[in-house]
Write an enzyme that holds these catalytic residues in place. Structure first.
Site, PDB file in Angstrom:
ATOM      1  N   ASP A  62      24.165 -21.966  -2.212  1.00 51.19           N
ATOM      2  CA  ASP A  62      23.222 -21.322  -1.301  1.00 51.19           C
ATOM      3  C   ASP A  62      22.499 -22.406  -0.515  1.00 51.19           C
ATOM      4  OD1 ASP A  62      24.056 -19.003  -2.450  1.00 51.19           O
ATOM      5  OD2 ASP A  62      22.157 -18.531  -3.440  1.00 51.19           O
ATOM      6  N   ASP A 115      23.851  -5.886  -1.465  1.00 47.34           N
ATOM      7  CA  ASP A 115      22.830  -6.429  -2.362  1.00 47.34           C
ATOM      8  C   ASP A 115      21.848  -5.309  -2.667  1.00 47.34           C
ATOM      9  OD1 ASP A 115      24.156  -8.821  -1.853  1.00 47.34           O
ATOM     10  OD2 ASP A 115      22.809  -9.332  -0.211  1.00 47.34           O
TER      11      ASP A 115
END
Length: 245
Positions: free
Chosen positions: A11, A132
């Site tokens: 990330d 998500d």
């Protein structure tokens, strides 16, 4: 039976490799100041696919950590999937031309499903949808907003669109090492005719063992982040377990 793919996650925030807790940008831990070196390490360990997220891009709605992504693409030879800030066809095509194997469209799957379908049609097998979920409902804009749509509702929009996979993340578990939400992931995988990849909370070999159980046969892979970085998950043990399926 198709092999389960284990995706190590990188990330990107401010050009660094970080992990967040529950998607909160204020709760970021820097794990490597050189994301390309981290990618090379993952490749050396034997991983055969990388999962990248441009965190800043997810909030900005456009690529922000492009330089870091490009360095990773120059460094490794294994396939790379990328999400974060990809909201139009030009950005999809730019990343695919630069060497990204598969782009992940998240916010766009809620806001602009026609764009996702057009991208998947134009580039079959190279577009995944990232869902998500917070309390079962899909969050968007870098998880800053929660929609009124469930993961199953959105996933079903794309069953016949040429989308290659659904990446399902349980936000409540992400970065907290609470274990994958196997039940919710399996339920989604059984509800749609698309490969589903589990994400959020993978904590140990027990999570991978659960993925290899017959009940989870429709789940095609999992993303691992913090557990891999802090040593709770041994990469070679995890890969050996998956290889032995």
């Amino acid at each position: 039976m198709a092999p389960v793919i284990l995706f190590p996650a990188i990330d990107l925030k401010d050009g660094l490799a970080v992990r967040l807790e529950q998607g909160d940008m204020a709760r970021a831990t820097v794990f490597n100041r050189d994301p390309a070196a981290q990618a090379a390490e993952f490749e050396t360990l034997g991983f055969r696919y990388l999962h990248l997220v441009d965190l800043d891009g997810a909030f900005a709605g456009k690529p922000v950590n492009a330089a870091a992504v490009e360095r990773i693409l120059e460094t490794v030879s294994i396939p790379v999937q990328l999400g974060g800030g990809i909201r139009d066809l030009a950005t999809v095509e730019a990343w695919l031309e630069k060497g990204v194997t598969r782009v992940i469209l998240g916010t766009a799957a809620v806001r602009d499903p026609d764009f996702v379908k057009a991208a998947a049609k134009a580039h079959p097998g190279r577009v995944a949808v990232g869902l998500d979920a917070r309390d079962g409902f899909v969050a968007v804009e870098g998880w800053a907003e929660t929609s009124k749509l469930s993961a199953v509702e959105i996933a079903r929009r794309f069953e016949d669109a040429g989308v290659s996979a659904i990446i399902y993340t349980d936000i409540a578990r992400d970065g907290l090492l609470k274990g994958l939400n196997i039940d919710a992931t399996v339920a989604l995988a059984e509800a749609v005719a698309l490969p589903v990849i589990a994400s959020g909370g993978l904590a140990s070999l027990k999570d991978i063992e659960a993925l290899l159980e017959p009940a989870a046969a429709k789940v095609s892979g999992a993303i691992t982040g913090r557990a891999l970085y802090d040593g709770r998950l041994d990469a070679r043990e995890a890969l050996a377990l998956v290889a032995g399926r």
